[in-house]
Design a protein around this motif. Structure first.
Motif, PDB file in Angstrom:
ATOM      1  N   ASP A   1       3.838  -1.990 -15.085  1.00 26.85           N
ATOM      2  CA  ASP A   1       4.772  -2.134 -13.976  1.00 26.85           C
ATOM      3  C   ASP A   1       5.763  -3.278 -14.213  1.00 26.85           C
ATOM      4  OD1 ASP A   1       5.305  -1.502 -10.922  1.00 26.85           O
ATOM      5  OD2 ASP A   1       5.275  -3.683 -11.172  1.00 26.85           O
TER       6      ASP A   1
ATOM      7  N   ILE B   1       5.433  -7.403  -4.830  1.00 26.68           N
ATOM      8  CA  ILE B   1       4.807  -6.378  -4.000  1.00 26.68           C
ATOM      9  C   ILE B   1       4.828  -5.013  -4.692  1.00 26.68           C
ATOM     10  CG2 ILE B   1       5.039  -5.129  -1.813  1.00 26.68           C
ATOM     11  CD1 ILE B   1       3.754  -7.934  -1.660  1.00 26.68           C
ATOM     12  N   LYS B   2       5.923  -4.705  -5.380  1.00 26.01           N
ATOM     13  CA  LYS B   2       5.957  -3.444  -6.123  1.00 26.01           C
ATOM     14  C   LYS B   2       4.879  -3.436  -7.196  1.00 26.01           C
ATOM     15  CE  LYS B   2      10.829  -2.351  -5.700  1.00 26.01           C
ATOM     16  NZ  LYS B   2      12.077  -2.207  -6.465  1.00 26.01           N
ATOM     17  N   ASN B   3       4.657  -4.604  -7.802  1.00 31.60           N
ATOM     18  CA  ASN B   3       3.639  -4.693  -8.836  1.00 31.60           C
ATOM     19  C   ASN B   3       2.254  -4.419  -8.255  1.00 31.60           C
ATOM     20  OD1 ASN B   3       1.649  -6.676 -10.568  1.00 31.60           O
ATOM     21  ND2 ASN B   3       3.162  -5.614 -11.813  1.00 31.60           N
ATOM     22  N   TYR B   4       1.957  -5.025  -7.120  1.00 24.80           N
ATOM     23  CA  TYR B   4       0.659  -4.737  -6.489  1.00 24.80           C
ATOM     24  C   TYR B   4       0.582  -3.279  -6.049  1.00 24.80           C
ATOM     25  CZ  TYR B   4      -1.012  -9.484  -6.679  1.00 24.80           C
ATOM     26  OH  TYR B   4      -1.467 -10.683  -7.141  1.00 24.80           O
ATOM     27  N   ARG B   5       1.726  -2.755  -5.629  1.00 28.16           N
ATOM     28  CA  ARG B   5       1.743  -1.375  -5.179  1.00 28.16           C
ATOM     29  C   ARG B   5       1.337  -0.421  -6.315  1.00 28.16           C
ATOM     30  NH1 ARG B   5       6.839   1.917  -2.634  1.00 28.16           N
ATOM     31  NH2 ARG B   5       5.876   1.999  -0.596  1.00 28.16           N
ATOM     32  N   SER B   6       1.895  -0.660  -7.502  1.00 26.63           N
ATOM     33  CA  SER B   6       1.516   0.171  -8.655  1.00 26.63           C
ATOM     34  C   SER B   6       0.024   0.083  -8.903  1.00 26.63           C
ATOM     35  CB  SER B   6       2.218  -0.311  -9.923  1.00 26.63           C
ATOM     36  OG  SER B   6       3.577  -0.041  -9.869  1.00 26.63           O
ATOM     37  N   GLN B   7      -0.499  -1.132  -8.818  1.00 24.21           N
ATOM     38  CA  GLN B   7      -1.921  -1.313  -9.103  1.00 24.21           C
ATOM     39  C   GLN B   7      -2.788  -0.671  -8.027  1.00 24.21           C
ATOM     40  OE1 GLN B   7      -3.121  -5.291 -10.617  1.00 24.21           O
ATOM     41  NE2 GLN B   7      -1.013  -5.836 -10.166  1.00 24.21           N
ATOM     42  N   PHE B   8      -2.403  -0.877  -6.761  1.00 21.92           N
ATOM     43  CA  PHE B   8      -3.197  -0.310  -5.667  1.00 21.92           C
ATOM     44  C   PHE B   8      -3.167   1.214  -5.736  1.00 21.92           C
ATOM     45  CE2 PHE B   8      -2.517  -4.288  -2.814  1.00 21.92           C
ATOM     46  CZ  PHE B   8      -3.372  -4.982  -3.632  1.00 21.92           C
ATOM     47  N   ARG B   9      -2.004   1.747  -6.105  1.00 19.47           N
ATOM     48  CA  ARG B   9      -1.899   3.199  -6.222  1.00 19.47           C
ATOM     49  C   ARG B   9      -2.903   3.689  -7.266  1.00 19.47           C
ATOM     50  NH1 ARG B   9       2.996   3.905  -8.496  1.00 19.47           N
ATOM     51  NH2 ARG B   9       4.237   4.192  -6.628  1.00 19.47           N
ATOM     52  N   SER B  10      -2.932   2.995  -8.414  1.00 19.38           N
ATOM     53  CA  SER B  10      -3.827   3.465  -9.476  1.00 19.38           C
ATOM     54  C   SER B  10      -5.294   3.295  -9.072  1.00 19.38           C
ATOM     55  CB  SER B  10      -3.485   2.795 -10.812  1.00 19.38           C
ATOM     56  OG  SER B  10      -4.416   1.812 -11.149  1.00 19.38           O
ATOM     57  N   ILE B  11      -5.602   2.278  -8.271  1.00 19.35           N
ATOM     58  CA  ILE B  11      -6.986   2.095  -7.816  1.00 19.35           C
ATOM     59  C   ILE B  11      -7.351   3.145  -6.763  1.00 19.35           C
ATOM     60  CG2 ILE B  11      -8.529   0.554  -6.523  1.00 19.35           C
ATOM     61  CD1 ILE B  11      -7.059  -1.794  -7.911  1.00 19.35           C
TER      62      ILE B  11
ATOM     63  N   LEU C   1       0.812  -1.214   0.000  1.00 21.97           N
ATOM     64  CA  LEU C   1       0.000   0.000   0.000  1.00 21.97           C
ATOM     65  C   LEU C   1       0.847   1.267   0.000  1.00 21.97           C
ATOM     66  CD1 LEU C   1      -2.846  -1.101   2.397  1.00 21.97           C
ATOM     67  CD2 LEU C   1      -3.038  -0.647  -0.036  1.00 21.97           C
ATOM     68  N   GLY C   2       2.100   1.141   0.457  1.00 18.87           N
ATOM     69  CA  GLY C   2       2.995   2.291   0.446  1.00 18.87           C
ATOM     70  C   GLY C   2       2.407   3.462   1.204  1.00 18.87           C
ATOM     71  N   GLN C   3       2.406   4.612   0.561  1.00 19.76           N
ATOM     72  CA  GLN C   3       1.929   5.825   1.234  1.00 19.76           C
ATOM     73  C   GLN C   3       0.447   5.744   1.614  1.00 19.76           C
ATOM     74  OE1 GLN C   3       2.947   8.541  -1.828  1.00 19.76           O
ATOM     75  NE2 GLN C   3       1.108   8.196  -3.022  1.00 19.76           N
TER      76      GLN C   3
ATOM     77  N   TYR D   1      12.255   0.863   5.097  1.00 24.43           N
ATOM     78  CA  TYR D   1      11.164   1.043   4.162  1.00 24.43           C
ATOM     79  C   TYR D   1      11.653   1.827   2.949  1.00 24.43           C
ATOM     80  CZ  TYR D   1       6.234   1.454   3.051  1.00 24.43           C
ATOM     81  OH  TYR D   1       5.019   1.329   2.469  1.00 24.43           O
TER      82      TYR D   1
ATOM     83  N   PHE E   1      -5.373  -6.682 -10.593  1.00 25.51           N
ATOM     84  CA  PHE E   1      -6.524  -5.857 -10.214  1.00 25.51           C
ATOM     85  C   PHE E   1      -6.783  -4.857 -11.323  1.00 25.51           C
ATOM     86  CE2 PHE E   1      -5.176  -7.620  -6.346  1.00 25.51           C
ATOM     87  CZ  PHE E   1      -6.247  -7.578  -5.474  1.00 25.51           C
TER      88      PHE E   1
ATOM     89  N   LEU F   1     -10.592  -6.958  -3.352  1.00 23.34           N
ATOM     90  CA  LEU F   1      -9.686  -7.981  -2.841  1.00 23.34           C
ATOM     91  C   LEU F   1     -10.480  -9.195  -2.346  1.00 23.34           C
ATOM     92  CD1 LEU F   1      -6.679  -8.494  -2.254  1.00 23.34           C
ATOM     93  CD2 LEU F   1      -6.960  -7.313  -0.098  1.00 23.34           C
TER      94      LEU F   1
END
Lengths: 193, 249
Positions: B237, A164-174, A73-75, B39, B229, A187
């Motif tokens: 990415d 995880i970076k890949n999901y992060r990009s996607q979650f950011r865009s969502i 989720l990052g930020q 992090y 997703f 999810l």
């Protein structure tokens, strides 16, 4: 005399696989999964569900749910309420486990080589491996963290592509256009397939 | 004439790339303080996007066209193809074409002064060509000392400081960036297949190379799609992470 000696050796407790260093932790878990996958016990189609259940049991302790979630989720982790965090973590862990499970059942006799262990600090490490099949080498890196006694995995990268970076990009865009609740609902749908 | 056209294209693309270079996204201000320093170390924002995508509208359109093409045109062809050629034969084709691309990798390693890579590439090429039946067998893949990530002209441009430019999705050819597209065109002139005559044979071989490698990647494509997703963002990415990984090596 010699036989007695051998016998005595056999009586000694088998050395427990040490899990306090990152590589042996990965190796122990990967070996367990490979053993389950190659065991003749599960060859019959009727035993496949049991086989999956066994692998799941190994994978259960493999990942660190909180760390996976934070990093994916990052930020945006900070805009999640405590309740949303509570909801998100087990769901995301479930997703990662499903992905890992799907990948592992495609196992076809590949050999895993442990190339390098990089200890970044007391609590962070990387284990670099190569999965070798007859005509292909696939580099896989496990990123690990130690919060209490045992090391846990918080990210896996395949050919330099971090999951995880890949999901992060996607979650950011969502999350740019949607609420955390929407992401949690998506999810939930995804993990219930 | 042909060469002049190429130079013009290259120059145009350079200008486009430079235009994009200035617009690098500013690193995110928000860092998860709670997770501490590690992090930041692990996920420096600069390498984790958002990746430049000034052409997003166009790209998304082409991306969904390509996805339809893969699903309804390529997959049925692939089913026939994989049914006809067993995995070993397809891997052999792949090995052959990869081995053939040696001059491209060599030149680009040279342009980046990566002499160790030149040696590794040359040794691999020699061994695979002579002992691997003209490259059909990749006998060196089990030799750790000969492993080297492939160099191409786009990485050479990156080596000399050129930014990737915007993400770009091309019809049928798929994901690339402005710089990678320029690099591929330049590399194709050094590729042995481009010297094959007549043209019909040349394009048949290039087509087969592309199709065979796409066939090998199809399962990965499908699993990315299934797990995604946001399919478009996920592919973008994967593309950037993979390319950035190559640039670093």
């Amino acid at each position: 005399m010699r036989i007695l000696f051998l016998f005595l050796i056999m009586l000694l407790p088998a050395p427990a696989v040490s899990q306090d260093n990152p590589t042996s932790y990965i190796r122990a878990n990967v070996d367990k999964v490979v053993n389950i996958l190659t065991s003749p016990e599960y060859e019959a189609e009727t035993n496949k569900t049991e086989q999956l259940r066994q692998i799941e049991a190994v994978v259960d302790n493999f990942f660190d749910a909180e760390e996976l979630s934070k990093r994916s989720l990052g930020q945006y982790w900070r805009i999640f309420t405590p309740e949303q965090k509570q909801e998100f973590q087990p769901l995301f862990l479930k997703l990662i486990k499903q992905v890992y499970l799907k990948k592992s059942i495609t196992y076809n006799g590949e050999v895993v080589n442990y190339n390098q262990e990089i200890i970044k600090s007391d609590t962070l490490a990387e284990v670099h491996t190569t999965v070798t099949s007859p005509d292909l080498n696939i580099p896989i890196i496990y990123y690990m963290i130690r919060k209490d006694v045992s090391w846990k995995v918080y990210d896996v990268s395949v050919e330099n592509v971090s999951l995880i970076k890949n999901y992060r990009s996607q979650f950011r865009s969502i999350l740019q256009n949607n609420s955390p609740d929407k992401l949690i609902a998506t999810l939930r749908d995804k993990t219930n397939e | 004439m042909n060469k002049r056209l190429l130079l013009l294209c290259l120059a145009l693309c350079m200008i486009l790339l430079q235009g994009c270079a200035g617009k690098k996204s500013s690193p995110s201000m928000n860092q998860d303080v709670a997770a501490g320093q590690e992090y930041e170390e692990t996920y420096g924002e600069e390498e984790n996007g958002p990746y430049p995508d000034q052409l997003e509208g166009f790209n998304r359109g082409v991306f969904s066209f390509n996805d339809g093409f893969i699903t309804y045109v390529f997959t049925p062809i692939d089913t026939v193809y994989t049914g006809f050629f067993p995995p070993d034969i397809r891997a052999g084709f792949g090995n052959f074409y990869r081995n053939l691309g040696y001059p491209v990798r060599l030149i680009n390693a040279l342009l980046q002064f990566k002499f160790d890579k030149m040696a590794k590439e040359t040794a691999s090429f020699a061994l695979n060509t002579f002992f691997g039946v003209g490259g059909l067998f990749n006998i060196t893949h089990n030799m750790p000392s000969l492993q080297s990530s492939p160099e191409d002209f786009s990485q050479t441009l990156a080596f000399y400081g050129l930014d990737s430019g915007s993400y770009l999705v091309l019809p049928i050819l798929g994901p690339t960036t402005l710089r990678d597209a320029v690099g591929s065109v330049a590399d194709s002139f050094a590729h042995p297949l481009s010297f094959v005559t007549p043209d019909s044979a040349k394009y048949a071989l290039i087509g087969h190379d592309r199709a065979n490698s796409a066939s090998a990647k199809l399962p990965a494509y499908k699993s990315i799609k299934e797990e995604a997703f946001d399919h478009y963002t996920s592919m973008k990415d994967v593309y950037f992470q993979y390319r950035i990984g190559l640039e670093k090596e």
